[in-house]
Write a protein that holds these residues in place. Structure first.
Motif, PDB file in Angstrom:
ATOM      1  N   GLY A 105       0.809  -1.214   0.000  1.00  0.00           N
ATOM      2  CA  GLY A 105       0.000   0.000   0.000  1.00  0.00           C
ATOM      3  C   GLY A 105       0.841   1.262   0.000  1.00  0.00           C
ATOM      4  N   ARG A 106       1.934   1.251   0.755  1.00  0.00           N
ATOM      5  CA  ARG A 106       2.831   2.420   0.791  1.00  0.00           C
ATOM      6  C   ARG A 106       3.475   2.657  -0.572  1.00  0.00           C
TER       7      ARG A 106
ATOM      8  N   LYS B  71       2.313   1.615  -3.510  1.00  0.00           N
ATOM      9  CA  LYS B  71       1.252   2.051  -4.436  1.00  0.00           C
ATOM     10  C   LYS B  71       0.995   3.547  -4.266  1.00  0.00           C
ATOM     11  N   HIS B  72       1.063   4.040  -3.037  1.00  0.00           N
ATOM     12  CA  HIS B  72       0.917   5.476  -2.776  1.00  0.00           C
ATOM     13  C   HIS B  72       2.025   6.249  -3.495  1.00  0.00           C
TER      14      HIS B  72
ATOM     15  N   HIS C 189      -3.586   5.720  -5.736  1.00  0.00           N
ATOM     16  CA  HIS C 189      -4.152   5.882  -4.409  1.00  0.00           C
ATOM     17  C   HIS C 189      -5.304   4.931  -4.109  1.00  0.00           C
TER      18      HIS C 189
ATOM     19  N   GLU D 213      -5.629   1.791  -5.178  1.00  0.00           N
ATOM     20  CA  GLU D 213      -4.999   0.507  -4.822  1.00  0.00           C
ATOM     21  C   GLU D 213      -4.284   0.626  -3.481  1.00  0.00           C
ATOM     22  N   SER D 214      -3.663   1.763  -3.243  1.00  0.00           N
ATOM     23  CA  SER D 214      -2.986   1.994  -1.963  1.00  0.00           C
ATOM     24  C   SER D 214      -3.968   1.845  -0.810  1.00  0.00           C
TER      25      SER D 214
ATOM     26  N   TRP E 209      -4.994  -1.915  -0.253  1.00  0.00           N
ATOM     27  CA  TRP E 209      -3.968  -2.712   0.421  1.00  0.00           C
ATOM     28  C   TRP E 209      -3.790  -2.281   1.875  1.00  0.00           C
ATOM     29  N   LEU E 210      -3.785  -0.963   2.096  1.00  0.00           N
ATOM     30  CA  LEU E 210      -3.571  -0.464   3.458  1.00  0.00           C
ATOM     31  C   LEU E 210      -4.723  -0.840   4.381  1.00  0.00           C
TER      32      LEU E 210
ATOM     33  N   SER F  25       0.370   4.952   7.596  1.00  0.00           N
ATOM     34  CA  SER F  25       0.480   4.764   6.145  1.00  0.00           C
ATOM     35  C   SER F  25      -0.832   5.118   5.454  1.00  0.00           C
TER      36      SER F  25
ATOM     37  N   THR G  43      -2.093   8.337   2.442  1.00  0.00           N
ATOM     38  CA  THR G  43      -2.866   8.202   1.208  1.00  0.00           C
ATOM     39  C   THR G  43      -4.186   8.958   1.307  1.00  0.00           C
TER      40      THR G  43
END
Length: 171
Positions: A80-81, A83-84, A89, A91-92, A95-96, A118, A122
């Motif tokens: 996630g981080r 993807k950010h 964002h 997808e981030s 995941w996060l 994290s 985002t």
């Protein structure tokens, strides 16, 4: 991990290059999962985000295959981080949120606060200030209970930025 914590990113990468193949050859899936996520972090710190994603997804797959919840949670947060960083964002966030939810189910205060911090980054990029404030206040309670002064300070700084953005200057 020690080399990373000492700021020797390239040194960490060099060590990792020498251990991935031996871990694969002896089929140490847990060791491999950990080496893969650390390699992903090294790539992330070096700005090689696409490569970082590849290593982190491999770490995630190993964690799934071995049912290692801690590694599974961490790999989700790290993906996630990254993807950010790549500007993806949506997808981030996905995941996060998955990583944070798993950390909460596990009750691991370090994973919860890392996931919270994290996710806030985002959400800030998406302008979701209300969600951010709530997450940060919850995270501060966990950091206080956990005695993590570094995490508390980091979350407090993020909360100050959110409050400033919302016009709550005195708070």
């Amino acid at each position: 991990i020690l080399a990373l914590r000492q700021g020797r990113i390239e040194g960490a990468g060099e060590v990792l290059r020498h251990c991935l193949d031996p871990l694969r050859s002896i089929n140490d899936r847990v060791g491999l999962a950990n080496a893969l996520w650390v390699t992903g972090v090294v790539c992330m710190f070096m700005g090689r985000f696409q490569e970082a994603i590849e290593y982190l997804q491999k770490a995630h797959a190993q964690a799934l295959a071995t049912n290692r919840q801690w590694e599974l949670c961490l790999s989700r947060i790290l993906i996630g981080r990254v993807k950010h960083q790549l500007g993806d964002h949506n997808e981030s966030i996905r995941w996060l949120k998955e990583g944070l939810a798993l950390g909460q189910r596990m009750g691991d205060p370090n994973l919860i606060t890392f996931g919270t911090s994290s996710l806030v980054d985002t959400e800030h990029a998406l302008g979701q200030l209300e969600e951010m404030e709530s997450l940060l206040r919850d995270g501060l309670l966990i950091a206080t209970d956990n005695g993590s002064r570094f995490t508390y300070a980091m979350l407090q700084e993020q909360l100050a930025l959110v409050l400033h953005s919302k016009g709550k200057i005195s708070e």
